[in-house]
Structure formats: structure tokens, C-alpha cells
Motif scaffolding. Structure first.
Motif, PDB file in Angstrom:
ATOM      1  N   PRO A   2       0.843  -1.194   0.000  1.00 53.31           N
ATOM      2  CA  PRO A   2       0.000   0.000   0.000  1.00 53.31           C
ATOM      3  C   PRO A   2       0.882   1.248   0.000  1.00 53.31           C
ATOM      4  O   PRO A   2       2.079   1.163   0.311  1.00 53.31           O
ATOM      5  CB  PRO A   2      -0.794  -0.120   1.306  1.00 53.31           C
ATOM      6  N   PRO A   3       0.328   2.402  -0.334  1.00 46.68           N
ATOM      7  CA  PRO A   3       1.135   3.630  -0.310  1.00 46.68           C
ATOM      8  C   PRO A   3       1.733   3.881   1.079  1.00 46.68           C
ATOM      9  O   PRO A   3       1.085   3.654   2.097  1.00 46.68           O
ATOM     10  CB  PRO A   3       0.139   4.726  -0.673  1.00 46.68           C
ATOM     11  N   ILE A   4       2.962   4.332   1.077  1.00 49.87           N
ATOM     12  CA  ILE A   4       3.655   4.638   2.331  1.00 49.87           C
ATOM     13  C   ILE A   4       3.064   5.923   2.902  1.00 49.87           C
ATOM     14  O   ILE A   4       2.808   6.876   2.167  1.00 49.87           O
ATOM     15  CB  ILE A   4       5.171   4.829   2.067  1.00 49.87           C
ATOM     16  N   PRO A   5       2.853   5.993   4.226  1.00 44.86           N
ATOM     17  CA  PRO A   5       2.342   7.236   4.797  1.00 44.86           C
ATOM     18  C   PRO A   5       3.345   8.373   4.600  1.00 44.86           C
ATOM     19  O   PRO A   5       4.537   8.138   4.401  1.00 44.86           O
ATOM     20  CB  PRO A   5       2.155   6.911   6.280  1.00 44.86           C
ATOM     21  N   SER A   6       2.859   9.586   4.633  1.00 43.34           N
ATOM     22  CA  SER A   6       3.756  10.732   4.481  1.00 43.34           C
ATOM     23  C   SER A   6       3.405  11.791   5.515  1.00 43.34           C
ATOM     24  O   SER A   6       2.307  11.802   6.060  1.00 43.34           O
ATOM     25  CB  SER A   6       3.658  11.307   3.070  1.00 43.34           C
ATOM     26  N   SER A   7       4.368  12.645   5.759  1.00 44.67           N
ATOM     27  CA  SER A   7       4.184  13.736   6.718  1.00 44.67           C
ATOM     28  C   SER A   7       5.221  14.807   6.433  1.00 44.67           C
ATOM     29  O   SER A   7       6.371  14.483   6.115  1.00 44.67           O
ATOM     30  CB  SER A   7       4.362  13.220   8.149  1.00 44.67           C
ATOM     31  N   PRO A   8       4.836  16.071   6.579  1.00 43.71           N
ATOM     32  CA  PRO A   8       5.838  17.122   6.416  1.00 43.71           C
ATOM     33  C   PRO A   8       6.868  17.113   7.547  1.00 43.71           C
ATOM     34  O   PRO A   8       7.903  17.741   7.453  1.00 43.71           O
ATOM     35  CB  PRO A   8       5.009  18.407   6.411  1.00 43.71           C
ATOM     36  N   PRO A  62       0.525  -5.565   4.782  1.00 42.99           N
ATOM     37  CA  PRO A  62       0.609  -4.654   5.927  1.00 42.99           C
ATOM     38  C   PRO A  62      -0.355  -3.480   5.842  1.00 42.99           C
ATOM     39  O   PRO A  62      -0.719  -3.031   4.751  1.00 42.99           O
ATOM     40  CB  PRO A  62       2.054  -4.152   5.853  1.00 42.99           C
ATOM     41  N   HIS A  63      -0.747  -3.012   6.994  1.00 44.51           N
ATOM     42  CA  HIS A  63      -1.447  -1.739   7.157  1.00 44.51           C
ATOM     43  C   HIS A  63      -0.490  -0.897   7.990  1.00 44.51           C
ATOM     44  O   HIS A  63      -0.115  -1.283   9.096  1.00 44.51           O
ATOM     45  CB  HIS A  63      -2.789  -1.924   7.872  1.00 44.51           C
ATOM     46  N   TRP A  64      -0.061   0.216   7.436  1.00 45.32           N
ATOM     47  CA  TRP A  64       1.022   0.994   8.023  1.00 45.32           C
ATOM     48  C   TRP A  64       0.634   1.704   9.307  1.00 45.32           C
ATOM     49  O   TRP A  64      -0.497   2.098   9.511  1.00 45.32           O
ATOM     50  CB  TRP A  64       1.510   2.034   7.027  1.00 45.32           C
ATOM     51  N   ASP A  65       1.638   1.903  10.134  1.00 47.17           N
ATOM     52  CA  ASP A  65       1.569   2.766  11.315  1.00 47.17           C
ATOM     53  C   ASP A  65       2.448   3.966  10.999  1.00 47.17           C
ATOM     54  O   ASP A  65       3.617   3.807  10.681  1.00 47.17           O
ATOM     55  CB  ASP A  65       2.099   2.023  12.532  1.00 47.17           C
ATOM     56  N   ALA A  66       1.895   5.148  11.061  1.00 47.62           N
ATOM     57  CA  ALA A  66       2.640   6.356  10.725  1.00 47.62           C
ATOM     58  C   ALA A  66       3.697   6.697  11.772  1.00 47.62           C
ATOM     59  O   ALA A  66       4.511   7.595  11.567  1.00 47.62           O
ATOM     60  CB  ALA A  66       1.694   7.532  10.537  1.00 47.62           C
ATOM     61  N   HIS A  67       3.733   5.966  12.858  1.00 43.43           N
ATOM     62  CA  HIS A  67       4.721   6.226  13.910  1.00 43.43           C
ATOM     63  C   HIS A  67       6.146   6.135  13.376  1.00 43.43           C
ATOM     64  O   HIS A  67       7.034   6.844  13.826  1.00 43.43           O
ATOM     65  CB  HIS A  67       4.515   5.232  15.065  1.00 43.43           C
ATOM     66  N   GLY A  68       6.378   5.286  12.399  1.00 41.46           N
ATOM     67  CA  GLY A  68       7.712   5.109  11.839  1.00 41.46           C
ATOM     68  C   GLY A  68       8.232   6.334  11.097  1.00 41.46           C
ATOM     69  O   GLY A  68       9.418   6.409  10.783  1.00 41.46           O
ATOM     70  N   LEU A  69       7.370   7.290  10.813  1.00 37.99           N
ATOM     71  CA  LEU A  69       7.815   8.508  10.116  1.00 37.99           C
ATOM     72  C   LEU A  69       8.600   9.433  11.011  1.00 37.99           C
ATOM     73  O   LEU A  69       9.380  10.246  10.527  1.00 37.99           O
ATOM     74  CB  LEU A  69       6.587   9.282   9.579  1.00 37.99           C
ATOM     75  N   THR A  70       8.402   9.322  12.315  1.00 39.36           N
ATOM     76  CA  THR A  70       9.015  10.288  13.232  1.00 39.36           C
ATOM     77  C   THR A  70      10.305   9.791  13.832  1.00 39.36           C
ATOM     78  O   THR A  70      10.609   8.654  13.857  1.00 39.36           O
ATOM     79  CB  THR A  70       8.052  10.636  14.379  1.00 39.36           C
TER      80      THR A  70
END
Length: 107
Positions: free
Chosen positions: A39-45, A99-107
Motif C-alpha cells: 500500500p502507499p507509504i504514509p507521508s508527513s511534512p 501490511p497496514h502501516w503505522d505512521a509512527h515510523g515517520l518520526t
């Protein structure tokens, strides 16, 4: 933030070592993990790394949970129920392992 980078560096080092050992024929077993399209990887500024690095780490988490489960998390997220580094990137998996992503890995 430094602890997160240490964790990511450790993941990359473990992945490299596992890949070399597997490529040299020391292991013929196919490692567990999802092999289909991701699935698309989560993103964050406010992401802690460039998008190409995040994409590689999330893909590694999807494809090699057997390694990620041995990598401890260093950011204190165990207070939120995380048991290992896989939990920082994968919130849950479908029965086929998708997988269903957890955005926690972005930080």
C-alpha cells in the motif's frame, strides 16, 4: 530522534547481513513476509528522513518481519503497546500478510 536513527541504522545493518548470508546460500528458506504490492507509504511534512529512505524502511518492515521483530525500539513507544520495531511501521496485517502501516515510523 537520534535513537530513531540508531534503530534505523541497526535495521539496515541487520538487513544487509541477512541478505548477504541468504545470497551466499547459507539459508534456503524463504523468509516470512509479504511479497505482493505494498500500500502507499504514509507521508508527513514532519518526517524524520527523506522519502526514499522511509520507503525503503517501510518496505523492509513489510517484507522482513522476522528481522524487525528482533530489533528493539529506542523511542519509548513501548508505553503505547509496541513490542518491537515492526510495530513502529506495521499497525496490523491482513491474513495474507499485507501490511497496514503505522505512521509512527515517520518520526
Amino acid at each position: 530522534m537520534v535513537k530513531r536513527w540508531v534503530g534505523i541504522a541497526l535495521c539496515v545493518a541487520l538487513a544487509a547481513a541477512a541478505s548477504v548470508a541468504w545470497a551466499q546460500g547459507r539459508s534456503t528458506a524463504v523468509p516470512p513476509g509479504y511479497r505482493g504490492p505494498l500500500p502507499p507509504i504514509p507521508s508527513s511534512p514532519h518526517a524524520a528522513a527523506p522519502p526514499d529512505i522511509l520507503r525503503a524502511v517501510y518496505e523492509f518492515a513489510a517484507r522482513r518481519p522476522d528481522v524487525m521483530r528482533y530489533v528493539p525500539c529506542f523511542c519509548g513507544c513501548e508505553r503505547n503497546g509496541h513490542k518491537d520495531n515492526e510495530d513502529c511501521f506495521v499497525a496490523r496485517r491482513d491474513p495474507d500478510g499485507r501490511p497496514h502501516w503505522d505512521a509512527h515510523g515517520l518520526t
